[in-house]
Write a protein that holds these residues in place. Sequence first.
Motif, short mmCIF file in Angstrom:
data_model
loop_
_atom_site.label_atom_id
_atom_site.label_comp_id
_atom_site.label_asym_id
_atom_site.label_seq_id
_atom_site.Cartn_x
_atom_site.Cartn_y
_atom_site.Cartn_z
N ILE A 247 6.49 -14.05 12.05
CA ILE A 247 6.03 -13.01 11.13
C ILE A 247 6.11 -11.63 11.78
O ILE A 247 6.54 -10.63 11.16
CB ILE A 247 4.59 -13.32 10.66
CG1 ILE A 247 4.59 -14.59 9.79
CG2 ILE A 247 4.00 -12.14 9.90
CD1 ILE A 247 3.21 -15.08 9.43
N ARG A 248 5.69 -11.54 13.05
CA ARG A 248 5.76 -10.26 13.76
C ARG A 248 7.20 -9.79 13.91
O ARG A 248 7.51 -8.60 13.76
CB ARG A 248 5.08 -10.37 15.13
CG ARG A 248 3.56 -10.49 15.05
CD ARG A 248 2.93 -10.23 16.41
NE ARG A 248 3.40 -11.21 17.40
CZ ARG A 248 2.78 -12.36 17.66
NH1 ARG A 248 1.65 -12.68 16.99
NH2 ARG A 248 3.24 -13.18 18.57
N GLU A 249 8.08 -10.77 14.24
CA GLU A 249 9.50 -10.42 14.39
C GLU A 249 10.07 -9.91 13.07
O GLU A 249 10.84 -8.94 13.04
CB GLU A 249 10.28 -11.64 14.87
CG GLU A 249 10.06 -11.99 16.32
CD GLU A 249 10.65 -10.95 17.26
OE1 GLU A 249 11.65 -10.30 16.87
OE2 GLU A 249 10.11 -10.78 18.37
N GLU A 250 9.72 -10.57 11.98
CA GLU A 250 10.23 -10.13 10.66
C GLU A 250 9.69 -8.73 10.32
O GLU A 250 10.42 -7.90 9.76
CB GLU A 250 9.82 -11.14 9.59
CG GLU A 250 10.56 -12.46 9.68
CD GLU A 250 10.10 -13.46 8.63
OE1 GLU A 250 9.11 -13.14 7.93
OE2 GLU A 250 10.71 -14.54 8.53
N ALA A 251 8.39 -8.50 10.65
CA ALA A 251 7.81 -7.17 10.36
C ALA A 251 8.51 -6.10 11.16
O ALA A 251 8.83 -4.99 10.64
CB ALA A 251 6.32 -7.18 10.66
N ARG A 252 8.78 -6.35 12.47
CA ARG A 252 9.47 -5.38 13.31
C ARG A 252 10.89 -5.13 12.80
O ARG A 252 11.38 -4.00 12.77
CB ARG A 252 9.48 -5.85 14.76
CG ARG A 252 8.17 -5.63 15.49
CD ARG A 252 8.35 -5.75 16.99
NE ARG A 252 8.74 -7.09 17.39
CZ ARG A 252 7.90 -8.05 17.75
NH1 ARG A 252 6.59 -7.79 17.74
NH2 ARG A 252 8.34 -9.22 18.11
N ALA A 253 11.54 -6.25 12.38
CA ALA A 253 12.91 -6.10 11.87
C ALA A 253 12.93 -5.26 10.59
O ALA A 253 13.84 -4.41 10.37
CB ALA A 253 13.51 -7.48 11.62
N GLU A 254 11.93 -5.49 9.76
CA GLU A 254 11.86 -4.73 8.50
C GLU A 254 11.63 -3.24 8.78
O GLU A 254 12.28 -2.35 8.15
CB GLU A 254 10.73 -5.28 7.63
CG GLU A 254 10.68 -4.65 6.26
CD GLU A 254 9.61 -5.27 5.38
OE1 GLU A 254 9.37 -4.76 4.28
OE2 GLU A 254 9.01 -6.29 5.82
N LYS A 255 10.74 -2.92 9.73
CA LYS A 255 10.49 -1.53 10.09
C LYS A 255 11.75 -0.91 10.68
O LYS A 255 12.09 0.25 10.40
CB LYS A 255 9.35 -1.43 11.09
CG LYS A 255 7.98 -1.74 10.50
CD LYS A 255 6.90 -1.62 11.56
CE LYS A 255 5.53 -1.94 10.96
NZ LYS A 255 4.46 -1.84 11.99
#
Length: 272
Positions: A247-255
């Motif tokens: 989830i953190r990786e996806e959030a960072r990728a989205e940002k």
Amino acid sequence: MEGQHHPYTSVNIDTGGGGGGGADRFPQWSIQETRDFLMIRSELDPTFMETKRNKLLWEVISTRMKEKGYNRSSEQCKGKWKNLVTRFKGCETMEAEGIRQQFPFYNELQAIFGARMQRMLWIEAEGGGASSSKKKAVATAQLSSDEEDDNDDSDGDQKGGSKKKRKTKSNTNPSNSSNLITSIREIMEEFMKQQMQMEMQWLKAYEAREEERRIKEMEWRKTMEDLENERMMMDRRWREREEQRRIREEARAEKRDTLITALLNKLRREDM
């Protein structure tokens, strides 16, 4: 010879006593050799009970042992039987568990003497019509094995008066016959009593071992269940951590994608 065991190639393990005076010159009796010897002796036991002249019978046993690949004389076989019987008698005061550890041939000896007792009862059941040879078998069966073997050299060694004495003993009167039957019954009752006591002791020891095994098995199962539960918990925590990391990786990728898109849009506006 196929399927046979020569004493010089067998493992020298002797748990039933010596072979009759040749311990320094001959190898000890192996377990398999002793079991083969007891099988032969068991087959000839009825004949031993019908006569006191056992010298030829021991020669027969020696010959049959040689046919199986064992080089044992008649004297060695006779001495081996005496030692085994002595060990068997010594087991009367031992517990069932100790008997099987100290004397591995106990069951074989027990079977021989049990069959002998059954033959004695069968002869007794025939009553007064029994032949003289059968009566002699009953009388002989009361002797200990040491007494049997001590009398086996009577071929030509006992003459005159000894023959008359033996003949006199064979002509027993009815009272002696009654005493003999009573003695046989007492021996049989004592034998069965000892057997029952030993079986009860063995059963108690067996139940105690089974209970101990059951408790240890339950403890082992509980330990395995605890380990499995711990493994499942660790696996679940690992999956939860992996999910949070994803989830953190996806959030960072989205940002990151948002910033890159905004930067590209800004560059396009400046180029215009």
